[in-house]
Write a protein that holds these residues in place. Structure first.
Motif, mmCIF file in Angstrom:
data_model
loop_
_atom_site.group_PDB
_atom_site.id
_atom_site.type_symbol
_atom_site.label_atom_id
_atom_site.label_comp_id
_atom_site.label_asym_id
_atom_site.label_seq_id
_atom_site.Cartn_x
_atom_site.Cartn_y
_atom_site.Cartn_z
ATOM 1 N N THR A 75 0.930 -1.143 0.050
ATOM 2 C CA THR A 75 -0.021 -0.084 0.053
ATOM 3 C C THR A 75 0.925 1.203 -0.066
ATOM 4 O O THR A 75 0.512 2.352 -0.461
ATOM 5 C CB THR A 75 -0.957 0.094 1.179
ATOM 6 O OG1 THR A 75 -0.330 -0.266 2.466
ATOM 7 C CG2 THR A 75 -2.069 -0.928 1.345
ATOM 8 N N LEU A 76 1.934 1.180 0.547
ATOM 9 C CA LEU A 76 2.970 2.365 0.688
ATOM 10 C C LEU A 76 3.450 2.736 -0.787
ATOM 11 O O LEU A 76 4.179 3.772 -1.009
ATOM 12 C CB LEU A 76 4.101 2.188 1.336
ATOM 13 C CG LEU A 76 4.155 2.138 3.112
ATOM 14 C CD1 LEU A 76 5.012 2.446 3.941
ATOM 15 C CD2 LEU A 76 2.680 3.071 3.604
ATOM 16 N N LEU A 77 3.267 1.740 -1.787
ATOM 17 C CA LEU A 77 3.570 2.097 -3.006
ATOM 18 C C LEU A 77 2.447 2.100 -4.109
ATOM 19 O O LEU A 77 2.629 2.049 -5.467
ATOM 20 C CB LEU A 77 4.764 1.114 -3.475
ATOM 21 C CG LEU A 77 5.944 0.739 -2.539
ATOM 22 C CD1 LEU A 77 6.754 -0.608 -3.331
ATOM 23 C CD2 LEU A 77 6.917 1.847 -2.619
ATOM 24 N N ARG A 78 1.262 2.365 -3.505
ATOM 25 C CA ARG A 78 0.173 2.622 -4.207
ATOM 26 C C ARG A 78 0.209 3.603 -5.384
ATOM 27 O O ARG A 78 0.626 4.674 -5.145
ATOM 28 C CB ARG A 78 -0.925 3.066 -3.251
ATOM 29 C CG ARG A 78 -2.193 3.040 -3.969
ATOM 30 C CD ARG A 78 -3.312 3.954 -3.191
ATOM 31 N NE ARG A 78 -3.561 3.590 -1.729
ATOM 32 C CZ ARG A 78 -4.227 2.543 -1.182
ATOM 33 N NH1 ARG A 78 -5.067 1.805 -2.121
ATOM 34 N NH2 ARG A 78 -4.379 2.194 0.093
ATOM 35 N N GLY A 79 -0.072 2.998 -6.683
ATOM 36 C CA GLY A 79 -0.012 3.926 -7.632
ATOM 37 C C GLY A 79 1.332 4.680 -8.055
ATOM 38 O O GLY A 79 1.425 5.924 -8.434
ATOM 39 N N LEU A 80 2.528 3.844 -7.605
ATOM 40 C CA LEU A 80 3.825 4.514 -7.784
ATOM 41 C C LEU A 80 4.041 4.763 -9.197
ATOM 42 O O LEU A 80 4.766 5.644 -9.317
ATOM 43 C CB LEU A 80 4.717 3.519 -7.119
ATOM 44 C CG LEU A 80 6.509 3.698 -7.206
ATOM 45 C CD1 LEU A 80 6.644 4.997 -6.193
ATOM 46 C CD2 LEU A 80 7.372 2.710 -6.924
ATOM 47 N N ASP A 82 2.017 3.842 -12.883
ATOM 48 C CA ASP A 82 0.855 3.204 -13.472
ATOM 49 C C ASP A 82 1.080 3.328 -14.997
ATOM 50 O O ASP A 82 2.025 3.985 -15.666
ATOM 51 C CB ASP A 82 -0.453 3.951 -13.132
ATOM 52 C CG ASP A 82 -0.793 3.521 -11.654
ATOM 53 O OD1 ASP A 82 -0.622 2.322 -11.176
ATOM 54 O OD2 ASP A 82 -1.141 4.492 -10.985
ATOM 55 N N TYR A 93 10.982 0.685 -11.302
ATOM 56 C CA TYR A 93 10.193 1.660 -10.221
ATOM 57 C C TYR A 93 10.290 0.552 -8.805
ATOM 58 O O TYR A 93 10.952 1.294 -7.919
ATOM 59 C CB TYR A 93 8.944 2.091 -10.556
ATOM 60 C CG TYR A 93 9.239 3.171 -11.615
ATOM 61 C CD1 TYR A 93 9.076 4.447 -11.270
ATOM 62 C CD2 TYR A 93 9.132 3.011 -13.066
ATOM 63 C CE1 TYR A 93 9.456 5.565 -12.244
ATOM 64 C CE2 TYR A 93 8.965 3.877 -14.097
ATOM 65 C CZ TYR A 93 9.257 5.143 -13.527
ATOM 66 O OH TYR A 93 9.323 6.388 -14.515
ATOM 67 N N ARG A 431 -0.392 9.557 7.612
ATOM 68 C CA ARG A 431 0.764 10.601 7.809
ATOM 69 C C ARG A 431 1.986 10.045 7.535
ATOM 70 O O ARG A 431 2.713 10.741 6.674
ATOM 71 C CB ARG A 431 0.292 11.241 9.081
ATOM 72 C CG ARG A 431 -0.918 12.221 8.941
ATOM 73 C CD ARG A 431 -0.705 13.077 9.990
ATOM 74 N NE ARG A 431 -0.941 12.698 11.457
ATOM 75 C CZ ARG A 431 -2.014 12.478 11.960
ATOM 76 N NH1 ARG A 431 -3.096 12.765 11.570
ATOM 77 N NH2 ARG A 431 -1.671 11.962 13.372
ATOM 78 N N ALA A 433 3.015 7.404 6.167
ATOM 79 C CA ALA A 433 3.197 7.038 4.772
ATOM 80 C C ALA A 433 3.386 8.236 3.788
ATOM 81 O O ALA A 433 4.126 7.886 3.017
ATOM 82 C CB ALA A 433 1.988 6.287 4.369
ATOM 83 N N ALA A 437 6.367 8.544 1.204
ATOM 84 C CA ALA A 437 5.909 9.158 -0.245
ATOM 85 C C ALA A 437 6.690 10.175 -0.684
ATOM 86 O O ALA A 437 7.141 10.257 -1.853
ATOM 87 C CB ALA A 437 4.437 9.393 -0.593
ATOM 88 N N ILE A 440 10.144 8.945 -1.380
ATOM 89 C CA ILE A 440 10.186 8.321 -2.564
ATOM 90 C C ILE A 440 10.075 9.026 -3.667
ATOM 91 O O ILE A 440 10.804 9.043 -4.813
ATOM 92 C CB ILE A 440 8.894 7.316 -2.511
ATOM 93 C CG1 ILE A 440 9.539 6.181 -1.654
ATOM 94 C CG2 ILE A 440 9.210 6.431 -3.851
ATOM 95 C CD1 ILE A 440 8.392 4.970 -1.230
ATOM 96 N N ASP A 441 9.336 10.144 -3.680
ATOM 97 C CA ASP A 441 9.007 11.069 -4.830
ATOM 98 C C ASP A 441 10.373 11.951 -5.026
ATOM 99 O O ASP A 441 11.089 11.802 -6.155
ATOM 100 C CB ASP A 441 7.933 12.311 -4.588
ATOM 101 C CG ASP A 441 6.562 11.863 -4.992
ATOM 102 O OD1 ASP A 441 6.534 10.953 -5.994
ATOM 103 O OD2 ASP A 441 5.631 12.326 -4.327
ATOM 104 N N LEU A 444 12.719 9.538 -6.737
ATOM 105 C CA LEU A 444 12.695 9.300 -8.229
ATOM 106 C C LEU A 444 12.789 10.250 -8.995
ATOM 107 O O LEU A 444 13.107 10.416 -10.297
ATOM 108 C CB LEU A 444 11.208 8.812 -8.365
ATOM 109 C CG LEU A 444 10.857 7.368 -7.865
ATOM 110 C CD1 LEU A 444 9.477 7.015 -7.921
ATOM 111 C CD2 LEU A 444 11.595 6.357 -8.649
ATOM 112 N N ILE A 445 12.483 11.673 -8.350
ATOM 113 C CA ILE A 445 12.827 12.975 -9.398
ATOM 114 C C ILE A 445 14.294 12.910 -9.603
ATOM 115 O O ILE A 445 14.762 13.487 -10.648
ATOM 116 C CB ILE A 445 12.213 14.032 -8.647
ATOM 117 C CG1 ILE A 445 10.579 14.116 -8.674
ATOM 118 C CG2 ILE A 445 12.548 15.230 -9.106
ATOM 119 C CD1 ILE A 445 9.970 15.034 -7.761
#
Lengths: 661, 661
Positions: A75-80, A82, A93, A431, A433, A437, A440-441, A444-445
């Motif tokens: 769930t912590l990577l939900r929609g990482l 798509d 990813y 919160r 999580a 996120a 992680i953002d 990835l950026i």
């Protein structure tokens, strides 16, 4: 009058027992976490003297839903990431982020959020496969859900284990700690045939048999997997794992998308459980599992959400509807997978797939009190028709939303009352999580300019974590050695002669690795080129460990066929530096004391470096194996008469850079 | 500072304009039902002086969703009969119930409930096709939704019209009454090619062109439809309707499941709209529409829920997710139908498909204020990642539930605030719907023993409403007539000789109709049987109307191929009575004054009845046509020299029963 803790009355009781009993004005008596009786309200009120009576007000009472396959903490990577191809999604990813961020704390948070979402969706029990499963189990037990929780084992280093021996040892400890727990069934989860070795699968099977726990594994999820198996083993995946003895264990096989009828027979004969995961299979375009055929053959097929990273939610009612829709559409038969059967898959059959049907999966006296109240008195569920008693199943499958679930109980304990979670407060976890996120953002950026992302972005990059034990020495004159190798004294599997024209792109940030554009020319005995091949390899920095003279190198590499021109890659990757290495290579694959080794005799053409190099190298998958092979390499070197040769510790690019700078 | 009615601020504005502009902290200014500006909150606050400011608190603001195809009033038939084959569902349940129950009151209730459900799902505009569309329009206008509402026209009598002329006239009146309405666009809806005639399609096209309104039609929903067209016309469906001139009108074609690339080109070239209806196509197993190909070719493909009787809900977010999933799975490409494109289909492209993109479908200055607030701060939508700006689309498509919609506005008027409906109170309608459901249940339970249900239950029964004008007379001696018919003076299309062996099953309740088991033996010129065919026909009581000497018979018949034995049917249907009729029949198909007529010369073999019978009959589809053909039959009878013949008003079974009793 018999005494009992609790009596739920005035419910539309959908028992999901073998005879599909329905009690339109029904009741369930519960004592000490166990269902003691199910029947008409009037009968149970006459028979029992409960401490508490709950009026269900006409809501539908069903057994708790079984989520047969998930990776809760994801769930912590939900929609990482798509709408991407499986390899880009996974290698570009999910795996890089998991390597960087997955810790016990990550797993605890992700599992808590998953549990909260699953409870809202009427799920009381799920089968999990992830890392740090001990932490997962603690979170699940705390929340009060039932779970078959699988500690992942695979051949690659994972966030929770450097080697497969470590993860296997962790799985053993995990099983020993949790077996006998009223809610948690520990299990071992060799990730998939293609991420394990035969030895790993064998060891996991033995462990599962020793403790009589389920073995949870991904099987035949993609066509690629099946094609690879055909090519490598000339076998389908299920016969191959059967040959290894996997079905000696209680197998729960996730996906089974690309399996044929004989494999379905094998699953049935083994009494194996299968998890069908419609959202995941559709969204990643894995294909359509032969659900109807499996059910017709009596295979225990449950329904799973898979992880939130590929779904992107854990909504069991969505999965029920999809499981029915997909079965109908792919068989061209709207009577296929009718609602009653789908409900059975999500309850009684799902419990069988998880080897838990003695405890849960139906509302019957003697089972544990795992149950769910659903409000069908909603706008989107009205009006309704009663001329067909099975209409209650169709209302549950075709029109119910997870938000219609009002109350959830596991083992007699309320986890949800009037849509309010009772055993978990998800806000603090959400919160925390959000903080993950953000990090992680940022990761990835920052990586946006990275070579690996770019390689992945142009499609089809295949990752390999390679572990090699190797030794390299100077060889002033190769003639004697070539004669020895060609003499037949050694056990030569095959030999080949080729020229490698490499262009290396390097970057100011050494963490980006080196990108190699390689053209191989294969040379026949007459010295003519008979074949060539271009490919692109991104070579990550190697982690080294020394064994006597030889070295264990572990490296991540990404391979891609180089279908574009060298110019394209130069422009596209825009390297800071570039250099060429051309070499002539004679290569033998030899068997030495029952192991295989590559022997290379190399001569550098560009830049021209005097003399020859000898390399002996071999692949390895475990620490113990690496130690053994390091010893064998020295013995082989000795048997080639080269025990005193001058060792070279650098790889060619480093050697060249040093020589030319 | 410009004055304006309302300013929505602090929203994540997803404009869905051509450039997919996003304003993560955005605002929308609304004046007099129109969007006057969209941009960053800070800019709009500086530019406008609104009467009211609504703080959206970080919710996502999207254009209202467009439901491109539904039958709103069918919410009253929600879940009436699930998990059944299309013919059984439609002919065995939906049509009989519609014939019995569909009234203006039914349509009003069903539409109100549908509107309430659609508003909760974020739908602001929908394309409808049903009966009593004037009543539908009143309900929709009252609720305040936008709609392209289609009055159904077809060749069968429908709940709101005895003949197609009646429904066409009703469509004209409907269009005249509603055109120019700010919310309602009236349209004409010839149901489908297979339920219309060429004339009906032509007339509907003319009507749509005359008033410049859309024409809404089902096209190529099932493979059966396409195969029938190939067989009958040697053409695909879209070229066939194109040849009729259908695309002179603004066509909105629902389904388009079984179409090929040339048909996609035709749709694109015509600028036609298409509604893709994933739940319906999956649940009824119609197939997988080539959505990706249509979009690639620039066809305007919107997304529809279809009616609640085949879905079973009107949940647009479910359809969005499914549209993406199905496109990915069927193309084996997880990058297909990415979330942003799916959102465009549900908004801007959907508006184009409904010919309403000048009014709605995106948040842009100059369009009407049709918009939706969605709360993504939910358990099932968190955490979320921002490294990819398109992630907002993927959150909307892959994780949002319709229950996350909090506020809905159409034309500047709030229809939903904080999840509370503002313009409709659905409870009274739902209670009235429950009364309908009870009556429908009773109707279906009573019918449970009915012959038609049983016929339908054994599969493949095909219903035909037949309208025939016929005359039957006694013919003492047929020789002269046969000579005349064979002489070539008349325009004979074809002739055939056969024997019919009929067994009639009848029931004490005459309303059950008569079930006929018929074996046809085809006789060649040498008197030998060269072919035979068995079939089962359930013949409903005929409604008669007399025209001079001829009679208009309308009958419902169910045909089924008789694949079982006579014994099976006798046991299965358990008739109260049974009798046989065997006859020898000479049949000619003749053209007379540009119409086709069947002429039968029959001799009854069992029971033996002296003499011969002459029948002249022809099919008809409209009242006017029936009157004209009745006249022609008399003229044909006269031209055969039989104007004085003794008329027989009974059909053979009645004649036989009378003779033998």
């Amino acid at each position: 009058m018999k005494k009992t803790d609790l009596l739920l009355k005035n419910a539309h009781v959908v028992t999901m027992d073998d005879s599909f009993h329905l009690f339109p004005d029904g009741a369930v008596a519960i004592n000490d976490g166990e269902i003691v009786s199910v029947g008409p309200t009037r009968d149970l009120l006459a028979e029992y003297q409960p401490e508490e009576i709950l009026d269900c007000d006409g809501k539908v009472l069903i057994p708790g839903l079984i989520n047969a396959h998930t990776h809760a903490a994801m769930t912590l990577l939900r929609g990482l990431a798509d709408d991407r191809r499986l390899d880009v999604w996974l290698l570009g990813y999910i795996m890089p982020v998991e390597r960087e961020f997955v810790t016990p704390e990550f797993c605890r948070l992700g599992t808590l959020i998953a549990c909260a979402e699953m409870i809202h969706s009427g799920i009381t029990c799920f089968a999990d496969m992830y890392y740090f499963e001990d932490t997962v189990a603690e979170a699940v037990a705390e929340v009060g859900m039932r779970g078959v929780l699988g500690q992942t084992v695979m051949k690659f280093p994972s966030p929770d284990a450097e080697s497969y021996e470590d993860s296997l040892a962790a799985a053993r400890e995990f099983i020993k700690r949790w077996r006998g727990h009223p809610l948690i069934v520990p299990s071992v989860a060799p990730h998939a045939p293609y991420t394990c070795t035969e030895q790993i699968l064998r060891d996991c099977t033995d462990l599962a048999v020793e403790f009589d726990v389920p073995l949870h594994i991904h099987i035949s999820e993609t066509l690629q997997e099946v094609e690879d198996w055909r090519e490598t083993y000339d076998m389908l995946v299920i016969p191959w794992v059967k040959k290894l003895g996997l079905f000696e264990a209680k197998v729960l096989a996730a996906h089974c998308v690309h399996i044929d009828e004989s494999e379905i027979h094998t699953l049935q004969h083994a009494g194996a459980g299968v998890s069908h995961n419609p959202s995941s299979n559709l969204k990643i375009a894995s294909g359509f599992a032969p659900v109807t055929e499996m059910l017709e053959h009596g295979v225990h097929v449950g329904i799973g959400t898979d992880g939130a990273a590929s779904n992107n939610d854990l909504d069991m009612f969505e999965e029920l509807r999809l499981a029915s829709f997909v079965a109908k559409a792919t068989t061209h038969d709207p009577t296929a997978a009718p609602a009653r059967q789908i409900m059975a898959m999500a309850t009684r059959i799902g419990a069988k797939a998880l080897y838990l049907d003695h405890l849960t999966g139906s509302l019957e006296a003697g089972k544990r009190a795992d149950l769910v109240l659903v409000d069908l008195n909603t706008l989107h569920s009205r009006p309704h028709f009663d001329h067909d008693p099975d209409a209650i199943y169709s209302r549950l499958v075709y029109a119910t939303k997870s938000t219609d679930v009002t109350d959830v109980m596991v083992e007699g304990r309320w986890l949800l009352r009037d849509r309010q979670l009772q055993t978990i407060e998800p806000e603090p976890s959400l919160r925390a999580a959000a903080e993950y996120a953000k990090r992680i953002d940022a990761f990835l950026i920052e990586r946006e300019d990275s070579v690996v992302s770019k390689l992945v972005a142009i499609g089809g990059a295949e990752q390999e974590e390679s572990y090699e034990v190797q030794i390299k020495v100077r060889l002033p004159e190769p003639a004697a050695l070539i004669e020895l190798l060609d003499s037949g004294d050694l056990d030569i599997v095959r030999s080949v002669h080729y020229r490698e024209y490499d262009t290396y792109y390097t970057f100011d940030d050494p963490g980006q690795g080196r990108l190699r554009y390689r053209e191989d020319e294969y040379i026949d005995e007459a010295g003519e080129v008979y074949n060539d091949r271009n490919r692109l390899t991104l070579i990550g920095p190697a982690a080294e460990r020394e064994f006597a003279q030889s070295v264990l190198l572990s490296r991540s590499r990404y391979f891609a066929p180089a279908t574009h021109s060298e110019r394209f890659y130069r422009e596209y990757f825009n390297p800071n530096h570039e250099f060429a290495i051309h070499k002539d290579r004679l290569r033998w694959l030899v068997r030495f004391r029952e192991k295989e080794f590559f022997i290379n005799i190399d001569r550098l053409l560009v830049p021209e470096i005097e003399g020859y190099f000898l390399e002996i190298k071999t692949r390895t998958w475990s620490r113990r194996d690496a130690e053994e092979k390091a010893g064998l390499i020295l013995a082989l070197l000795e048997s080639l008469g080269l025990e005193g040769a001058q060792e070279v510790t650098q790889e060619y690019p480093d050697l060249v850079l040093e020589t030319t700078s």
